[in-house]
Design a protein around this motif. Structure first.
Motif, mmCIF file in Angstrom:
data_model
loop_
_atom_site.group_PDB
_atom_site.id
_atom_site.type_symbol
_atom_site.label_atom_id
_atom_site.label_comp_id
_atom_site.label_asym_id
_atom_site.label_seq_id
_atom_site.Cartn_x
_atom_site.Cartn_y
_atom_site.Cartn_z
ATOM 1 N N GLU A 283 0.841 -1.202 0.000
ATOM 2 C CA GLU A 283 0.000 0.000 0.000
ATOM 3 C C GLU A 283 0.875 1.251 0.000
ATOM 4 O O GLU A 283 0.608 2.226 -0.714
ATOM 5 N N GLU A 284 1.913 1.231 0.834
ATOM 6 C CA GLU A 284 2.839 2.364 0.891
ATOM 7 C C GLU A 284 3.523 2.564 -0.455
ATOM 8 O O GLU A 284 3.704 3.696 -0.923
ATOM 9 N N CYS A 285 3.897 1.456 -1.098
ATOM 10 C CA CYS A 285 4.533 1.512 -2.417
ATOM 11 C C CYS A 285 3.594 2.149 -3.438
ATOM 12 O O CYS A 285 3.990 3.021 -4.222
ATOM 13 N N GLU A 286 2.338 1.736 -3.408
ATOM 14 C CA GLU A 286 1.361 2.278 -4.357
ATOM 15 C C GLU A 286 1.120 3.766 -4.112
ATOM 16 O O GLU A 286 0.994 4.555 -5.060
ATOM 17 N N GLN A 287 1.061 4.164 -2.839
ATOM 18 C CA GLN A 287 0.889 5.580 -2.518
ATOM 19 C C GLN A 287 2.076 6.405 -3.004
ATOM 20 O O GLN A 287 1.913 7.527 -3.509
ATOM 21 N N MET A 288 3.281 5.840 -2.865
ATOM 22 C CA MET A 288 4.466 6.545 -3.340
ATOM 23 C C MET A 288 4.409 6.743 -4.848
ATOM 24 O O MET A 288 4.724 7.823 -5.369
ATOM 25 N N LEU A 289 4.004 5.708 -5.563
ATOM 26 C CA LEU A 289 3.898 5.801 -7.021
ATOM 27 C C LEU A 289 2.835 6.819 -7.431
ATOM 28 O O LEU A 289 2.980 7.507 -8.450
ATOM 29 N N THR A 290 1.768 6.925 -6.646
ATOM 30 C CA THR A 290 0.759 7.944 -6.909
ATOM 31 C C THR A 290 1.367 9.338 -6.797
ATOM 32 O O THR A 290 1.097 10.234 -7.610
ATOM 33 N N GLY A 291 2.226 9.524 -5.795
ATOM 34 C CA GLY A 291 2.933 10.796 -5.651
ATOM 35 C C GLY A 291 3.846 11.071 -6.831
ATOM 36 O O GLY A 291 3.937 12.213 -7.308
ATOM 37 N N VAL A 292 4.536 10.027 -7.315
ATOM 38 C CA VAL A 292 5.405 10.179 -8.494
ATOM 39 C C VAL A 292 4.565 10.612 -9.693
ATOM 40 O O VAL A 292 4.963 11.487 -10.479
ATOM 41 N N ARG A 293 3.396 10.009 -9.862
ATOM 42 C CA ARG A 293 2.520 10.361 -10.992
ATOM 43 C C ARG A 293 2.069 11.815 -10.905
ATOM 44 O O ARG A 293 2.020 12.523 -11.927
#
Length: 384
Positions: free
Chosen positions: A159-169
């Protein structure tokens, strides 16, 4: 003729330059004996002994062999491979090895998939479905239910990984510091699953992120170097926090900088974590488990009848790696070289194979050539 002579001179200069650099970290046996690291394991032996050598007629050795095991991504590709490695570790313990730490890479191609996920995020797409499916299916195979802390930990990391990728996007930026954090999720998930499987098999184990056992680096994100104080930090962590009879399953490839930010160790990172732990703790042996029976006399894809070498020196292994052999990266051997802690290369697909021992001394076998390796795609220019 002049072109051939120039080529030979070029290669000779390259070898000499490499050896000159190697000599800066290479210690003679006398220097090693004068300066041994303080051991928290209670053994501190660097003789490279193995239970099989001490008592070949019985599975019960005369002494425990304290060691570090390291397994790469191909050895942990799926649930079947993790189960195989967990049972291998249990078998090794029954034969008299005591793994103070087991260093694990990410499962299979997870690191590459995380890098791809970062690129997709920069293009506006966030997706970790394949990564999540691999880890969830593995936990399902091991019947880790929803209440199990391992499943909860892995879900939280993904979940943390996915949230980080959302920030990158959203911000359209993926800095080296962010990239190091992104790729860390693979190792952090794999060690938790491996520790859970070991416990299911009756082997007491705890998962640790590398910084929790003392792996400290500088802030050169993407290619961080170990800080000198890591040795005392590792000794303190294992002395105060980890029971010698509990297997510490540790992430490879990553560490913390002085500001607590996640870093990656670059080339040979997971192997370096293993040798750093083994050297700092003054263990008997560091075992790096790969998919071959040790260091081979040449590339088996070119020479099918290549044979595994019984023993090579650190210098020989470094030169083989420098010229293309699939051995430990020279940087990964530096901690073991410093304190002459033997490194054994073994085959996780064929545990019965003795493997190749790497230490200060060369093999006692009388051989003209240790091994043959080569580099492809090298162009030499002769300017006259």
């Amino acid at each position: 003729v002049s072109s051939i002579i120039s080529s030979r001179l070029f290669l000779a200069d390259e070898i000499n330059a490499y050896r000159k650099g190697l000599s800066q970290i290479h210690k003679s046996p006398e220097e090693v004996n004068d300066k041994q690291v303080g051991s928290t394991s209670g053994s501190g032996s660097t003789s490279g002994s193995s239970p099989q050598n001490e008592n070949t007629n019985s599975k019960t050795p005369r002494k425990l062999v304290d060691c570090v095991f390291k397994f790469g991504g191909s050895s942990l590709a799926n649930a079947e491979r993790i189960d195989h490695v967990a049972n291998l570790i249990k078998d090794q313990i029954e034969q008299g090895y005591r793994p103070r730490a087991v260093v694990c890479s990410a499962m299979g191609k997870t690191t590459n998939n995380l890098l791809s996920a970062g690129e997709f995020a920069l293009e506006g797409r966030v997706c970790v479905d394949a990564i999540r499916t691999l880890h969830v299916n593995t936990m399902d195979e091991f019947k880790l239910d929803e209440k199990d802390h391992t499943r909860q930990d892995v879900h939280e990391l993904l979940e943390e990984c996915e949230q980080m990728l959302t920030g990158v996007r959203m911000i359209q930026e993926l800095s080296p510091k962010s990239l190091d954090q992104l790729v860390s999720y693979g190792e952090r998930c794999s060690v938790r699953i491996m520790a859970a499987r070991l416990n299911q098999l009756g082997v007491p184990a705890l998962a640790f992120d590398a910084w929790d056992v003392g792996i400290q680096t500088d802030s050169n994100f993407g290619d961080a170097k170990l800080l000198p104080e890591y040795e005392s930090a590792v000794q303190k962590a294992f002395d105060q926090r980890i029971d010698p009879n509990v297997v510490a399953v540790v992430t490879g490839f990553i560490g913390h900088d002085p500001n607590g930010k996640i870093t990656t160790l670059g080339r040979g990172g997971s192997d370096l974590t293993a040798t750093a732990l083994g050297a700092a703790l003054g263990l008997d042996e560091i075992q790096v488990w790969k998919d071959v029976d040790g260091i081979l006399s040449t590339d088996p894809r070119v020479v099918p009848h290549a044979v595994a070498l019984d023993q090579v020196s650190f210098e020989e292994a470094s030169e083989l790696a420098y010229f293309g052999a699939q051995v430990l990266h020279p940087i990964a051997m530096q901690p073991a070289m410093k304190y002459n802690v033997p490194v054994r290369v073994k085959n996780s697909y064929n545990p019965a194979a003795v493997g190749t021992i790497i230490q200060q001394e060369k093999s006692s076998q009388d051989r003209l050539v240790t091994a043959i390796t080569y580099k492809k795609g090298v162009t030499v220019l002769d300017i006259s």
